[in-house]
Scaffold this motif. Structure first.
Motif, PDB file in Angstrom:
ATOM      1  N   GLY A  71     -17.851   7.115  -6.545  1.00  0.00           N
ATOM      2  CA  GLY A  71     -18.588   7.568  -5.468  1.00  0.00           C
ATOM      3  C   GLY A  71     -17.716   7.939  -4.245  1.00  0.00           C
ATOM      4  O   GLY A  71     -16.312   7.896  -4.507  1.00  0.00           O
ATOM      5  N   SER A  72     -17.945   8.473  -3.339  1.00  0.00           N
ATOM      6  CA  SER A  72     -17.416   9.124  -2.253  1.00  0.00           C
ATOM      7  C   SER A  72     -16.724   7.980  -1.302  1.00  0.00           C
ATOM      8  O   SER A  72     -17.204   6.739  -1.377  1.00  0.00           O
ATOM      9  CB  SER A  72     -18.068  10.024  -1.244  1.00  0.00           C
ATOM     10  N   LEU A  73     -15.744   8.165  -0.432  1.00  0.00           N
ATOM     11  CA  LEU A  73     -15.257   7.085   0.433  1.00  0.00           C
ATOM     12  C   LEU A  73     -16.157   6.758   1.374  1.00  0.00           C
ATOM     13  O   LEU A  73     -16.253   5.611   1.669  1.00  0.00           O
ATOM     14  CB  LEU A  73     -13.901   7.676   0.854  1.00  0.00           C
ATOM     15  N   SER A  74     -16.979   7.663   1.904  1.00  0.00           N
ATOM     16  CA  SER A  74     -17.845   7.427   2.849  1.00  0.00           C
ATOM     17  C   SER A  74     -18.932   6.375   2.122  1.00  0.00           C
ATOM     18  O   SER A  74     -19.399   5.236   3.029  1.00  0.00           O
ATOM     19  CB  SER A  74     -18.513   8.583   3.481  1.00  0.00           C
ATOM     20  N   ARG A  75     -19.523   6.584   1.073  1.00  0.00           N
ATOM     21  CA  ARG A  75     -20.536   5.647   0.357  1.00  0.00           C
ATOM     22  C   ARG A  75     -19.672   4.455   0.271  1.00  0.00           C
ATOM     23  O   ARG A  75     -20.483   3.413   0.378  1.00  0.00           O
ATOM     24  CB  ARG A  75     -20.859   6.319  -0.828  1.00  0.00           C
ATOM     25  N   LEU A  76     -18.515   4.375  -0.305  1.00  0.00           N
ATOM     26  CA  LEU A  76     -17.958   2.970  -0.457  1.00  0.00           C
ATOM     27  C   LEU A  76     -17.712   2.339   0.735  1.00  0.00           C
ATOM     28  O   LEU A  76     -17.782   1.241   0.631  1.00  0.00           O
ATOM     29  CB  LEU A  76     -16.583   3.570  -1.338  1.00  0.00           C
ATOM     30  N   SER A  77     -17.409   2.939   1.758  1.00  0.00           N
ATOM     31  CA  SER A  77     -17.024   2.317   3.090  1.00  0.00           C
ATOM     32  C   SER A  77     -18.414   1.670   3.473  1.00  0.00           C
ATOM     33  O   SER A  77     -18.486   0.367   3.983  1.00  0.00           O
ATOM     34  CB  SER A  77     -16.803   3.320   4.176  1.00  0.00           C
ATOM     35  N   HIS A  78     -19.677   2.336   3.403  1.00  0.00           N
ATOM     36  CA  HIS A  78     -20.929   1.791   3.712  1.00  0.00           C
ATOM     37  C   HIS A  78     -20.957   0.461   2.797  1.00  0.00           C
ATOM     38  O   HIS A  78     -21.498  -0.613   3.470  1.00  0.00           O
ATOM     39  CB  HIS A  78     -21.998   2.788   3.745  1.00  0.00           C
ATOM     40  N   VAL A  79     -20.878   0.549   1.584  1.00  0.00           N
ATOM     41  CA  VAL A  79     -21.122  -0.553   0.697  1.00  0.00           C
ATOM     42  C   VAL A  79     -20.237  -1.733   0.809  1.00  0.00           C
ATOM     43  O   VAL A  79     -20.702  -2.778   0.812  1.00  0.00           O
ATOM     44  CB  VAL A  79     -20.991   0.061  -0.839  1.00  0.00           C
ATOM     45  N   VAL A  80     -19.103  -1.512   1.163  1.00  0.00           N
ATOM     46  CA  VAL A  80     -18.083  -2.520   1.150  1.00  0.00           C
ATOM     47  C   VAL A  80     -18.248  -3.257   2.567  1.00  0.00           C
ATOM     48  O   VAL A  80     -18.141  -4.457   2.788  1.00  0.00           O
ATOM     49  CB  VAL A  80     -16.549  -2.059   1.223  1.00  0.00           C
ATOM     50  N   LYS A  81     -18.794  -2.551   3.514  1.00  0.00           N
ATOM     51  CA  LYS A  81     -19.058  -3.104   4.776  1.00  0.00           C
ATOM     52  C   LYS A  81     -20.306  -4.019   4.848  1.00  0.00           C
ATOM     53  O   LYS A  81     -20.151  -5.192   5.146  1.00  0.00           O
ATOM     54  CB  LYS A  81     -19.608  -1.692   5.628  1.00  0.00           C
ATOM     55  N   ARG A  82     -21.128  -3.825   3.786  1.00  0.00           N
ATOM     56  CA  ARG A  82     -22.220  -4.615   3.368  1.00  0.00           C
ATOM     57  C   ARG A  82     -21.859  -5.916   2.685  1.00  0.00           C
ATOM     58  O   ARG A  82     -22.119  -6.979   3.031  1.00  0.00           O
ATOM     59  CB  ARG A  82     -23.346  -3.972   2.688  1.00  0.00           C
ATOM     60  N   MET A  83     -20.750  -5.689   1.727  1.00  0.00           N
ATOM     61  CA  MET A  83     -20.232  -6.575   0.912  1.00  0.00           C
ATOM     62  C   MET A  83     -19.410  -7.406   1.752  1.00  0.00           C
ATOM     63  O   MET A  83     -19.386  -8.629   1.666  1.00  0.00           O
ATOM     64  CB  MET A  83     -19.511  -6.131  -0.149  1.00  0.00           C
ATOM     65  N   GLU A  84     -18.844  -7.096   2.879  1.00  0.00           N
ATOM     66  CA  GLU A  84     -17.939  -8.066   3.812  1.00  0.00           C
ATOM     67  C   GLU A  84     -18.880  -9.106   4.469  1.00  0.00           C
ATOM     68  O   GLU A  84     -18.695 -10.195   4.685  1.00  0.00           O
ATOM     69  CB  GLU A  84     -17.144  -7.094   4.547  1.00  0.00           C
TER      70      GLU A  84
END
Length: 158
Positions: A71-84
């Motif tokens: 995935g893109s870094l942008s997509r990953l950042s959004h997902v990791v934010k939710r996972m946090e």
């Protein structure tokens, strides 16, 4: 004067391509549906959890994790934010180079992965391994490796 004449697929190649394209769409969709139904995570989220679980200290740079999760870094950042927010992952600056961010799988994230993994592996087995003989599985591995190498070679330089 150079022409860009297409090398059209013949009938057999077209049938192979349609079968492969169908596989590329249907298998991830089926895996996503199973994970959502049974564990409440997306296929991408599962890939993030699994990627971190296999890393030393369950920690990776976000840029590396994005590649592993496809995935893109942008997509990953959004997902990791939710996972946090649900306590599965933490983020912090990389102490070796502050320009990077490290993601770490928490114990709660590990537990979520352990909970999701048996159903996911069963679905992978059902969709990919059970329909094939051992010889076909080896062929699929070689085919996947070759196509993957061709795709990587075709990627533009960053």
């Amino acid at each position: 004067m150079e022409t860009n004449e297409a090398r059209w697929l013949d009938e057999r190649e077209r049938e192979i391509w349609i079968a492969l394209a169908s596989l590329l769409i249907r298998v991830p969709s089926a895996l996503h549906a199973q994970l959502q139904r049974d564990s409440g995570v997306t296929f991408f989220e599962y890939q993030v959890l699994a990627g971190l679980s296999e890393a030393p200290d369950r920690t990776l740079r976000m840029s590396i994790l994005a590649v592993l999760a496809d995935g893109s870094l942008s997509r990953l950042s959004h997902v990791v934010k939710r996972m946090e927010k649900v306590g599965w992952v933490t983020r912090r600056p990389d102490p070796e180079d502050g320009r990077y961010t490290l993601a770490t799988l928490t114990d709660a994230g590990w537990d979520k992965l352990v909970d999701a993994a048996p159903g996911h592996v069963a679905e992978v087995r059902r969709l990919v391994f059970d329909p094939l003989s051992k010889a076909q599985q080896r062929q699929l591995q070689e085919i996947g490796r070759r196509i993957g190498e061709a795709a990587v070679a075709a990627e533009p330089e960053p």
